[in-house]
Design an enzyme around this catalytic site. Structure first.
Site, PDB file in Angstrom:
ATOM      1  N   ASP A  62     -26.101 -27.105  13.553  1.00 28.53           N
ATOM      2  CA  ASP A  62     -25.253 -27.206  14.602  1.00 28.53           C
ATOM      3  C   ASP A  62     -25.893 -27.571  16.006  1.00 28.53           C
ATOM      4  O   ASP A  62     -24.679 -27.757  16.851  1.00 28.53           O
ATOM      5  CB  ASP A  62     -24.376 -25.953  14.542  1.00 28.53           C
ATOM      6  CG  ASP A  62     -23.665 -25.516  13.295  1.00 28.53           C
ATOM      7  OD1 ASP A  62     -23.930 -24.565  12.724  1.00 28.53           O
ATOM      8  OD2 ASP A  62     -22.873 -26.408  12.868  1.00 28.53           O
TER       9      ASP A  62
ATOM     10  N   HIS B 193     -31.093 -18.950  11.474  1.00 30.35           N
ATOM     11  CA  HIS B 193     -30.575 -19.177  10.123  1.00 30.35           C
ATOM     12  C   HIS B 193     -30.966 -18.123   9.022  1.00 30.35           C
ATOM     13  O   HIS B 193     -32.031 -17.654   9.296  1.00 30.35           O
ATOM     14  CB  HIS B 193     -31.054 -20.571   9.547  1.00 30.35           C
ATOM     15  CG  HIS B 193     -30.159 -21.003   8.691  1.00 30.35           C
ATOM     16  ND1 HIS B 193     -30.335 -20.862   7.275  1.00 30.35           N
ATOM     17  CD2 HIS B 193     -29.303 -22.120   8.629  1.00 30.35           C
ATOM     18  CE1 HIS B 193     -29.382 -21.490   6.652  1.00 30.35           C
ATOM     19  NE2 HIS B 193     -28.719 -22.080   7.408  1.00 30.35           N
TER      20      HIS B 193
HETATM   21  C1  SDX Z   1     -24.550 -22.630   9.508  1.00 31.99           C
HETATM   22  O1  SDX Z   1     -25.893 -20.008   5.608  1.00 31.99           O
HETATM   23  C2  SDX Z   1     -25.775 -21.418   5.815  1.00 31.99           C
HETATM   24  O2  SDX Z   1     -26.427 -22.128   4.902  1.00 31.99           O
HETATM   25  C3  SDX Z   1     -25.124 -21.869   7.047  1.00 31.99           C
HETATM   26  C4  SDX Z   1     -25.189 -23.311   7.323  1.00 31.99           C
HETATM   27  C5  SDX Z   1     -24.526 -24.143   6.233  1.00 31.99           C
HETATM   28  O3  SDX Z   1     -24.867 -25.266   6.171  1.00 31.99           O
HETATM   29  O4  SDX Z   1     -23.559 -23.702   5.498  1.00 31.99           O
HETATM   30  O5  SDX Z   1     -26.418 -23.707   7.347  1.00 31.99           O
HETATM   31  C6  SDX Z   1     -24.370 -23.514   8.415  1.00 31.99           C
HETATM   32  O6  SDX Z   1     -23.513 -21.596   9.573  1.00 31.99           O
HETATM   33  C7  SDX Z   1     -25.737 -22.555  10.561  1.00 31.99           C
HETATM   34  C8  SDX Z   1     -25.807 -21.439  11.467  1.00 31.99           C
HETATM   35  C9  SDX Z   1     -24.742 -21.716  12.661  1.00 31.99           C
HETATM   36  N1  SDX Z   1     -24.641 -20.419  13.486  1.00 31.99           N
HETATM   37  C10 SDX Z   1     -25.380 -20.417  14.671  1.00 31.99           C
HETATM   38  O7  SDX Z   1     -26.054 -21.167  15.300  1.00 31.99           O
HETATM   39  C11 SDX Z   1     -24.990 -19.051  15.451  1.00 31.99           C
HETATM   40  C12 SDX Z   1     -26.444 -18.511  16.067  1.00 31.99           C
HETATM   41  N2  SDX Z   1     -27.195 -18.054  14.996  1.00 31.99           N
HETATM   42  C13 SDX Z   1     -27.018 -16.644  14.622  1.00 31.99           C
HETATM   43  O8  SDX Z   1     -25.956 -15.784  14.934  1.00 31.99           O
HETATM   44  C14 SDX Z   1     -27.854 -16.423  13.562  1.00 31.99           C
HETATM   45  O9  SDX Z   1     -29.154 -16.930  13.570  1.00 31.99           O
HETATM   46  C15 SDX Z   1     -27.284 -16.484  12.285  1.00 31.99           C
HETATM   47  C16 SDX Z   1     -25.720 -15.979  11.945  1.00 31.99           C
HETATM   48  C17 SDX Z   1     -27.163 -17.964  11.827  1.00 31.99           C
HETATM   49  C18 SDX Z   1     -28.194 -15.890  11.045  1.00 31.99           C
HETATM   50  O10 SDX Z   1     -28.064 -14.552  11.320  1.00 31.99           O
HETATM   51  P1  SDX Z   1     -28.837 -13.426  10.398  1.00 31.99           P
HETATM   52  O11 SDX Z   1     -29.787 -14.230   9.273  1.00 31.99           O
HETATM   53  O12 SDX Z   1     -28.310 -12.349  10.087  1.00 31.99           O
HETATM   54  O13 SDX Z   1     -29.973 -13.241  11.319  1.00 31.99           O
HETATM   55  P2  SDX Z   1     -29.959 -11.821  12.253  1.00 31.99           P
HETATM   56  O14 SDX Z   1     -28.781 -11.550  13.024  1.00 31.99           O
HETATM   57  O15 SDX Z   1     -30.420 -10.669  11.589  1.00 31.99           O
HETATM   58  O16 SDX Z   1     -31.365 -12.031  13.391  1.00 31.99           O
HETATM   59  C19 SDX Z   1     -32.470 -11.647  13.018  1.00 31.99           C
HETATM   60  C20 SDX Z   1     -32.876 -11.410  14.733  1.00 31.99           C
HETATM   61  C21 SDX Z   1     -32.145 -10.615  15.345  1.00 31.99           C
HETATM   62  O17 SDX Z   1     -33.012  -9.811  16.520  1.00 31.99           O
HETATM   63  P3  SDX Z   1     -33.617  -8.439  15.971  1.00 31.99           P
HETATM   64  O18 SDX Z   1     -32.421  -7.448  15.989  1.00 31.99           O
HETATM   65  O19 SDX Z   1     -34.336  -8.745  15.149  1.00 31.99           O
HETATM   66  O20 SDX Z   1     -34.345  -7.993  17.640  1.00 31.99           O
HETATM   67  O21 SDX Z   1     -32.872 -12.659  15.182  1.00 31.99           O
HETATM   68  C22 SDX Z   1     -31.912 -12.541  16.378  1.00 31.99           C
HETATM   69  C23 SDX Z   1     -31.269 -11.383  16.146  1.00 31.99           C
HETATM   70  O22 SDX Z   1     -30.662 -10.773  17.424  1.00 31.99           O
HETATM   71  N3  SDX Z   1     -31.107 -13.866  16.450  1.00 31.99           N
HETATM   72  C24 SDX Z   1     -30.913 -14.463  17.448  1.00 31.99           C
HETATM   73  C25 SDX Z   1     -30.230 -15.598  17.064  1.00 31.99           C
HETATM   74  N4  SDX Z   1     -30.124 -15.435  15.711  1.00 31.99           N
HETATM   75  C26 SDX Z   1     -30.972 -14.373  15.408  1.00 31.99           C
HETATM   76  N5  SDX Z   1     -31.295 -14.276  18.841  1.00 31.99           N
HETATM   77  C27 SDX Z   1     -30.797 -15.166  19.647  1.00 31.99           C
HETATM   78  N6  SDX Z   1     -29.841 -16.176  19.427  1.00 31.99           N
HETATM   79  C28 SDX Z   1     -29.536 -16.596  17.926  1.00 31.99           C
HETATM   80  N7  SDX Z   1     -29.062 -17.515  17.807  1.00 31.99           N
END
Ligand code: SDX
Length: 436
Positions: free
Chosen positions: A370, A312
């Protein structure tokens, strides 16, 4: 007690020059202070750069507060745990829209006010006929909600508080009908008209599951669980879809068009589409034995796969909504007499392994809203394709509350982010004969 007074400003100085600017620090009632950078460009001729807005406050709001490190979520100051277990979705809708929980008389008036608008104009039925039967329900919701602005010319003056009020009621009341009809359309069953003698969540389940050929009684335990799921999805500060609604509304677009924009934004798998993606991911993993190989694949950047339902932008601890949904999962499965649900068992095992894995611990990746919601919805008989549409039904309350707050803010102005330009510098046109 002599506690150090918090700083009231921050000063920026351009290296190698004597140019500096002092920016006020604004302290909200909770959370970190914000540096007011509105005078930065005029003062130092520089922009700020924050792709994804990870550290940028785009507005002031009184509706929802999140502390991502502590895993705290408050709606108008009330903890989500208390609202989810003690309130109702329409009571939370009143709270989000008006700032306070309703008293008994206000609750009756508000609930009646919403439930009186649940029907759709009969012409809207024919809009559904324009879609293929296999259209994704979110595509239908984008189209039909946007089309509402073609039916309510009597309430499109966004500067009229009464038009804003009636539009909010119409949207909150009609999105369950629109979503349920989107589902019925895909399975070729007749649309079920809303029943205003039922509760809000109960009515949604009725329209999803009933058929005209026989009576249908909604299981009260499932109605309660659905109402709680709706509360948990109602609002969440300035997430991508809410920011979309605010940006659309800042141009003066009508509320129906703004909510349609929010629905489009929510659809993405990184946002509201994640609940549907979690179920697909669990189905692909299949068994507990495949969890470790799958997580190894997630850690391999070249695989571009993610652990859906984890991570998140704000929560770097458990999403409090995920904890409540996990508990609700067990409640619903027990009520349905489902023992040892393989999907839930796999999810619990996946969560346990991930939470002990250095990759996820280091990146502070925890289950979000989710991760468990899809398992409950599937057990309740909601098709996977409808998960995000249900999220949109719930989040309409948050979107329209945030839109209303913005419209009532005298300082609000059109949103217009700037950029850092890294393209070609000025050059002269070259005729086609002179090009390489
Ligand atoms: C919702 O914003 C809100 O409030 C949203 C929400 C709401 O109520 O409105 O809460 C609802 O959208 C919840 C989120 C649902 N999405 C997912 O579950 C999809 C999987 N999660 C991600 O894609 C990710 O975690 C996000 C999009 C939710 C957040 O992405 P960020 O904040 O941009 O984080 P990032 O992509 O910069 O990740 C930081 C690191 C990265 O690794 P490095 O480059 O540092 O090595 O964490 C890793 C990412 O690769 N990472 C994950 C991951 N999420 C982040 N690696 C594996 N699996 C994941 N799910």
């Amino acid at each position: 007690m002599d506690s150090e007074a918090p700083p009231k400003s921050v000063t920026l100085t351009l290296d190698g020059t004597n140019k500096s600017i002092t920016l006020p620090l604004i302290q909200g009632t909770m959370g970190p202070p914000v540096a007011d950078i509105r005078k930065l460009y005029a003062g130092l001729d520089i922009f700020t750069f924050d792709p994804g807005y990870g550290g940028t406050a785009a507005c002031e709001s009184k509706i929802t507060y999140i502390d991502g490190d502590a895993g705290v979520l408050l709606h108008r100051g009330y903890p989500i745990e208390q609202l989810a277990m003690q309130s109702t979705f329409l009571e939370v809708a009143h709270l989000l829209l008006n700032g306070e929980l309703p008293n008994a008389a206000q609750k009756v008036e508000f609930d009646d006010g919403v439930m009186r608008h649940t029907m759709l104009h009969e012409q809207i039925r024919s809009i559904y006929q324009g879609f293929r039967r296999d259209a994704h329900p979110m595509a239908v919701m984008c189209g039909v909600v946007g089309a509402l602005s073609a039916f309510y010319h009597d309430s499109l003056d966004i500067n009229n508080p009464e038009h804003r009020r009636i539009s909010a009621f119409r949207l909150i009341a009609k999105v369950p009908t629109i979503a349920a009809w989107a589902y019925k359309y895909t399975i070729g069953q007749p649309f079920m008209y809303p029943r205003n003698d039922l509760g809000y969540a109960e009515n949604f389940l009725y329209m999803m599951n009933a058929v005209p050929a026989e009576p249908y009684h909604v299981n009260p335990v499932l109605a309660r669980a659905m109402d709680r799921i709706m509360i948990l999805h109602a609002d969440h500060e300035q997430n991508a879809s809410t920011a979309t609604v605010r940006l659309s509304g800042s141009t003066g677009a009508n509320p129906f068009a703004c909510i349609a924009a929010g629905i489009a934004s929510l659809w993405g798998p990184a946002h509201g589409g994640a609940n549907e993606a979690v179920l697909k991911m669990l189905a692909e993993i299949g068994t507990v034995e495949n969890v470790k190989p799958f997580l190894d694949q997630v850690k391999d950047k070249d695989s571009h796969s993610r652990l859906m339902g984890f991570g998140h932008r704000v929560y770097k601890n458990f999403d409090p909504r995920a904890k409540i949904l996990q508990a609700t999962c067990h409640e619903v499965l027990a009520e349905l007499g489902i023992k040892n649900d393989p999907m839930l068992e796999l999810a619990v095992e996946l969560e346990k392994i991930a939470l002990h894995d250095e990759y996820f611990i280091k990146r502070k990746l925890y289950p979000n809203v989710d991760f468990y919601s899809g398992i409950i919805l599937k057990a309740m008989g909601i098709p996977t394709s409808m998960f995000t549409a249900l999220f949109a039904v719930s989040r309409t309350v948050g979107w329209i509350s945030q839109w209303k707050e913005m419209m009532e803010d005298p300082s609000q102005r059109i949103g217009r982010p700037r950029q850092i330009y890294t393209g070609a510098t000025t050059r002269d046109y070259v005729g086609i004969d002179a090009r390489g």
